[in-house]
Motif scaffolding. Structure first.
Motif: not given
Lengths: 110, 112
Positions: A34, A36, A42-44, A49, A98, B9, B33, B35, B37, B90, B100-101, B103-105, B108
């Motif tokens: 995938q 992104f 911001k998010g992903l 895909l 992933l 957030r 899931f 994660y 970062q 995330f 296909e994943q 994601f949320g915003p 922090r």
């Protein structure tokens, strides 16, 4: 353990030039790959895909190829625009999990 | 439209406190899931769930826990927050087979 590498780490191009982003992975037994996009803070956002049985996937100006046997994928962005400036991440799926590369940060200069 | 939301957030907390980060998805996905970062490490998997009452450890699960009581929610709990857990978190979800994943915003989190 799956290792995902993205080269280059950063890229700066003038508007209109085509972008080529590379992703390599060590374990070829992947379920899918995938791509992104991530904007600062911001998010992903999922771009494309590619299932393990596919060779490429296209969406508008974006085209991603997959060579599973050699552990490589390439994301092409045609006719880049300043709005394409972002960090691009590739991620490979083994089972449903992933593994991510560190990303390529792209700057498109107007 | 279906989406994934995360709250709060932004969060600042102190070392040793328990913190819970919320994740809610309206995709009706079985897989969820978490994660984190961090600069220099990219995104790393903390925990994941393949359905209600199912939870599994990812590569960086120490100090974190999750529970799945319904399809929509997967809260992430830091039992005793540490400065090393300062990060952006995330949440993501996917269907079981297409995978296909989405994601949320992100949240922090700063641990002082």
């Amino acid at each position: 353990k799956q290792e995902v590498t993205q080269i280059p780490a950063a890229l700066s191009v003038p508007e209109g030039e085509n972008l080529v982003l590379n992703c390599s992975f060590t374990d070829s037994a992947i379920y899918n790959l995938q791509w992104f996009r991530q904007d600062p803070g911001k998010g992903l956002t999922s771009l494309l895909l590619i299932q393990s049985s596919q060779r490429e996937q296209t969406s508008g100006r974006l085209n991603a190829s997959l060579d599973k046997s050699s552990g490589r994928s390439t994301l092409y962005i045609a006719a880049s625009q300043p709005g394409d400036s972002a960090t691009y991440l590739c991620a490979v799926a083994n089972d449903y999990k992933l593994s991510f590369g560190a990303g390529t940060t792209v700057t498109v200069r107007a | 439209d279906a989406e994934i939301t995360q709250s709060p957030r932004h969060k600042i907390t102190e070392t040793g406190r328990q913190v819970t980060l919320a994740c809610h998805q309206t995709w009706n996905h079985n897989n969820m899931f978490w994660y984190r970062q961090d600069l220099g490490h990219g995104l790393r998997l903390i925990h994941y769930s393949y359905g209600v009452h199912d939870t599994n450890k990812g590569e960086v699960s120490d100090g974190y826990s999750v529970s799945r009581s319904n399809t929509e929610d997967l809260p992430l709990t830091l039992e005793s927050a540490a400065s090393s857990q300062t990060s952006v978190y995330f949440c993501a979800s996917s269907e079981p087979f297409y995978n296909e994943q989405f994601f949320g915003p992100g949240t922090r989190l700063t641990v002082l």
